[in-house]
Design an enzyme around this catalytic site. Structure first.
Site, PDB file in Angstrom:
ATOM      1  N   ASP A   2      39.183  37.158  69.266  1.00  0.00           N
ATOM      2  CA  ASP A   2      38.208  36.402  69.358  1.00  0.00           C
ATOM      3  C   ASP A   2      38.173  35.019  70.344  1.00  0.00           C
ATOM      4  O   ASP A   2      39.525  34.841  70.429  1.00  0.00           O
ATOM      5  CB  ASP A   2      37.961  35.398  67.823  1.00  0.00           C
ATOM      6  CG  ASP A   2      36.613  34.399  67.755  1.00  0.00           C
ATOM      7  OD1 ASP A   2      35.544  35.294  68.577  1.00  0.00           O
ATOM      8  OD2 ASP A   2      36.280  34.524  66.907  1.00  0.00           O
ATOM      9  N   TRP A   7      37.075  31.619  76.546  1.00  0.00           N
ATOM     10  CA  TRP A   7      37.828  32.117  77.572  1.00  0.00           C
ATOM     11  C   TRP A   7      37.139  32.165  79.344  1.00  0.00           C
ATOM     12  O   TRP A   7      37.166  31.199  80.277  1.00  0.00           O
ATOM     13  CB  TRP A   7      38.268  33.163  77.760  1.00  0.00           C
ATOM     14  CG  TRP A   7      39.783  33.261  78.800  1.00  0.00           C
ATOM     15  CD1 TRP A   7      41.023  33.333  78.324  1.00  0.00           C
ATOM     16  CD2 TRP A   7      39.411  34.407  79.771  1.00  0.00           C
ATOM     17  NE1 TRP A   7      41.395  34.056  79.783  1.00  0.00           N
ATOM     18  CE2 TRP A   7      40.978  34.837  80.030  1.00  0.00           C
ATOM     19  CE3 TRP A   7      38.416  35.005  80.311  1.00  0.00           C
ATOM     20  CZ2 TRP A   7      40.866  35.089  81.497  1.00  0.00           C
ATOM     21  CZ3 TRP A   7      38.403  35.122  81.978  1.00  0.00           C
ATOM     22  CH2 TRP A   7      39.601  35.575  82.046  1.00  0.00           C
ATOM     23  N   HIS A  19      34.966  39.931  77.736  1.00  0.00           N
ATOM     24  CA  HIS A  19      35.442  40.676  77.679  1.00  0.00           C
ATOM     25  C   HIS A  19      36.399  41.711  78.112  1.00  0.00           C
ATOM     26  O   HIS A  19      36.596  42.481  77.290  1.00  0.00           O
ATOM     27  CB  HIS A  19      33.550  41.081  76.944  1.00  0.00           C
ATOM     28  CG  HIS A  19      32.977  40.341  76.445  1.00  0.00           C
ATOM     29  ND1 HIS A  19      33.570  39.740  75.440  1.00  0.00           N
ATOM     30  CD2 HIS A  19      31.757  39.688  76.344  1.00  0.00           C
ATOM     31  CE1 HIS A  19      32.343  39.280  74.571  1.00  0.00           C
ATOM     32  NE2 HIS A  19      31.323  39.113  75.500  1.00  0.00           N
ATOM     33  N   ASN A  50      27.328  41.809  65.241  1.00  0.00           N
ATOM     34  CA  ASN A  50      27.141  41.535  66.909  1.00  0.00           C
ATOM     35  C   ASN A  50      25.431  41.895  67.558  1.00  0.00           C
ATOM     36  O   ASN A  50      25.319  42.022  68.841  1.00  0.00           O
ATOM     37  CB  ASN A  50      28.364  41.976  67.078  1.00  0.00           C
ATOM     38  CG  ASN A  50      29.695  41.093  66.803  1.00  0.00           C
ATOM     39  OD1 ASN A  50      30.551  41.098  66.994  1.00  0.00           O
ATOM     40  ND2 ASN A  50      29.261  39.791  67.135  1.00  0.00           N
ATOM     41  N   TRP A  51      24.929  42.971  66.803  1.00  0.00           N
ATOM     42  CA  TRP A  51      23.555  43.566  67.626  1.00  0.00           C
ATOM     43  C   TRP A  51      22.764  42.482  67.407  1.00  0.00           C
ATOM     44  O   TRP A  51      21.628  43.072  68.944  1.00  0.00           O
ATOM     45  CB  TRP A  51      22.656  44.854  66.513  1.00  0.00           C
ATOM     46  CG  TRP A  51      24.421  45.540  66.367  1.00  0.00           C
ATOM     47  CD1 TRP A  51      24.569  45.914  65.380  1.00  0.00           C
ATOM     48  CD2 TRP A  51      24.140  46.197  67.444  1.00  0.00           C
ATOM     49  NE1 TRP A  51      25.120  46.730  65.490  1.00  0.00           N
ATOM     50  CE2 TRP A  51      24.696  47.402  66.678  1.00  0.00           C
ATOM     51  CE3 TRP A  51      23.314  46.902  68.428  1.00  0.00           C
ATOM     52  CZ2 TRP A  51      25.683  48.948  67.020  1.00  0.00           C
ATOM     53  CZ3 TRP A  51      24.219  48.095  68.873  1.00  0.00           C
ATOM     54  CH2 TRP A  51      24.797  49.207  68.507  1.00  0.00           C
TER      55      TRP A  51
HETATM   56  C1  FPP Z   1      34.842  37.849  69.895  1.00  0.00           C
HETATM   57  O1  FPP Z   1      34.359  37.297  71.193  1.00  0.00           O
HETATM   58  C2  FPP Z   1      34.582  39.028  71.181  1.00  0.00           C
HETATM   59  C3  FPP Z   1      33.900  40.408  71.157  1.00  0.00           C
HETATM   60  C4  FPP Z   1      32.427  39.851  69.792  1.00  0.00           C
HETATM   61  C5  FPP Z   1      33.742  41.541  71.723  1.00  0.00           C
HETATM   62  C6  FPP Z   1      35.726  42.223  71.832  1.00  0.00           C
HETATM   63  C7  FPP Z   1      35.830  42.575  72.318  1.00  0.00           C
HETATM   64  C8  FPP Z   1      36.376  43.155  72.942  1.00  0.00           C
HETATM   65  C9  FPP Z   1      37.583  42.313  73.152  1.00  0.00           C
HETATM   66  C10 FPP Z   1      37.238  44.262  75.112  1.00  0.00           C
HETATM   67  C11 FPP Z   1      36.187  45.646  74.264  1.00  0.00           C
HETATM   68  C12 FPP Z   1      37.176  46.373  73.387  1.00  0.00           C
HETATM   69  C13 FPP Z   1      37.422  47.592  72.894  1.00  0.00           C
HETATM   70  C14 FPP Z   1      37.899  48.202  72.062  1.00  0.00           C
HETATM   71  C15 FPP Z   1      35.880  48.554  74.160  1.00  0.00           C
HETATM   72  P1  FPP Z   1      33.031  35.862  71.382  1.00  0.00           P
HETATM   73  O2  FPP Z   1      33.240  36.713  72.527  1.00  0.00           O
HETATM   74  O3  FPP Z   1      32.311  35.524  70.567  1.00  0.00           O
HETATM   75  O4  FPP Z   1      34.046  34.909  72.094  1.00  0.00           O
HETATM   76  P2  FPP Z   1      33.822  33.466  72.001  1.00  0.00           P
HETATM   77  O5  FPP Z   1      34.297  33.156  70.099  1.00  0.00           O
HETATM   78  O6  FPP Z   1      34.677  32.081  72.461  1.00  0.00           O
HETATM   79  O7  FPP Z   1      32.608  33.350  72.123  1.00  0.00           O
END
Ligand code: FPP
Length: 222
Positions: A2, A7, A19, A50-51
């Site tokens: 997360d 970031w 990402h 997440n969709w």
């Molecule tokens: C949550 O952070 C993260 C995700 C929903 C995506 C995780 C994906 C990766 C680490 C990269 C891809 C991985 C693979 C294995 C291909 P957030 O986006 O919700 O962060 P935030 O809460 O700060 O907005």
């Protein structure tokens, strides 16, 4: 994993840049865990919820996953890693299906670390699916109600081939499980760090493992 979005915001980048950098942390974590002899590593990449994110973000994440599968397969083979996914793969985009099939197929006999990516994964959905399969078997007379125990339920989850997790790490300061391995985490040690996922590195992982090693795990006993 997360904190990718936060970031990116910190550096005034678009969310997807978070990402992309998150993927670098994925690669490093997989390599270190495999070298340390950790038996199984499960990374929560995309939940069933997440969709609901903007279409371009969902597409970017799926493209990252596709790229990960294509680029990392040789490394997985070299390191004897067995690749798995947990989650419903049938709703994943077509462009993911072929590299996914290849990674699953080519690594299936590997004996080293099991790397599972949780994608289109939701723990409650997983438990519902297990219930449905078990009830169907009962209706067909293949099982009786007395057969229902912890082992049987565990055996009907996506994680049927994995041990329950010893340690669950969540980054970015949030302190929840967010529908991740709810059944399997009954005795897992939970570790929360303020570090945002793209900044998660060797030092952070070692700190989590060191903290874990100092926990006293009584597993309900005295
Ligand atoms: C949550 O952070 C993260 C995700 C929903 C995506 C995780 C994906 C990766 C680490 C990269 C891809 C991985 C693979 C294995 C291909 P957030 O986006 O919700 O962060 P935030 O809460 O700060 O907005």
């Amino acid at each position: 994993m997360d904190g990718n979005g936060r970031w990116a915001k910190k550096f005034d980048h678009p969310r997807n840049e978070g990402h992309r950098n998150g993927l670098t942390a994925v690669r490093e974590t997989v390599e270190i865990c495999s070298n340390l002899g950790i038996k199984a590593l499960t990374l929560y990449a995309f939940s069933t919820e997440n969709w609901g994110r903007p279409e371009d973000e969902v597409d970017f994440l799926m493209r990252l996953f596709e790229g990960f599968l294509r680029q990392e397969l040789p490394t997985m083979l070299k390191n004897n890693i067995r690749f798995m996914i947990i989650g419903d793969k049938k709703n994943l985009p077509d462009f993911v299906q072929e590299p996914l099939k290849e990674a699953l197929e080519k690594t299936k006999d590997n004996q080293g670390m099991v790397l599972s990516i949780a994608i289109n994964y939701g723990s409650r959905k997983e438990i519902i699916m297990a219930f449905q399969q078990i009830v169907k078997k009962i209706q067909e007379g293949k099982l009786s109600v007395d057969h229902i125990d912890e082992k049987l339920i565990s055996g009907h989850l996506y994680t049927s081939e994995l041990s329950d997790p010893d340690l669950i790490i969540r980054t970015s300061g949030e302190q929840r499980l967010s529908n991740f391995l709810l059944w399997q985490s009954a005795y897992a040690e939970l570790y929360f760090t303020e570090t945002l996922w793209p900044d998660f590195n060797r030092d952070e992982l070692y700190l989590a493992l060191e903290t874990f090693s100092q926990r006293e795990r009584r597993l309900g006993k005295v």
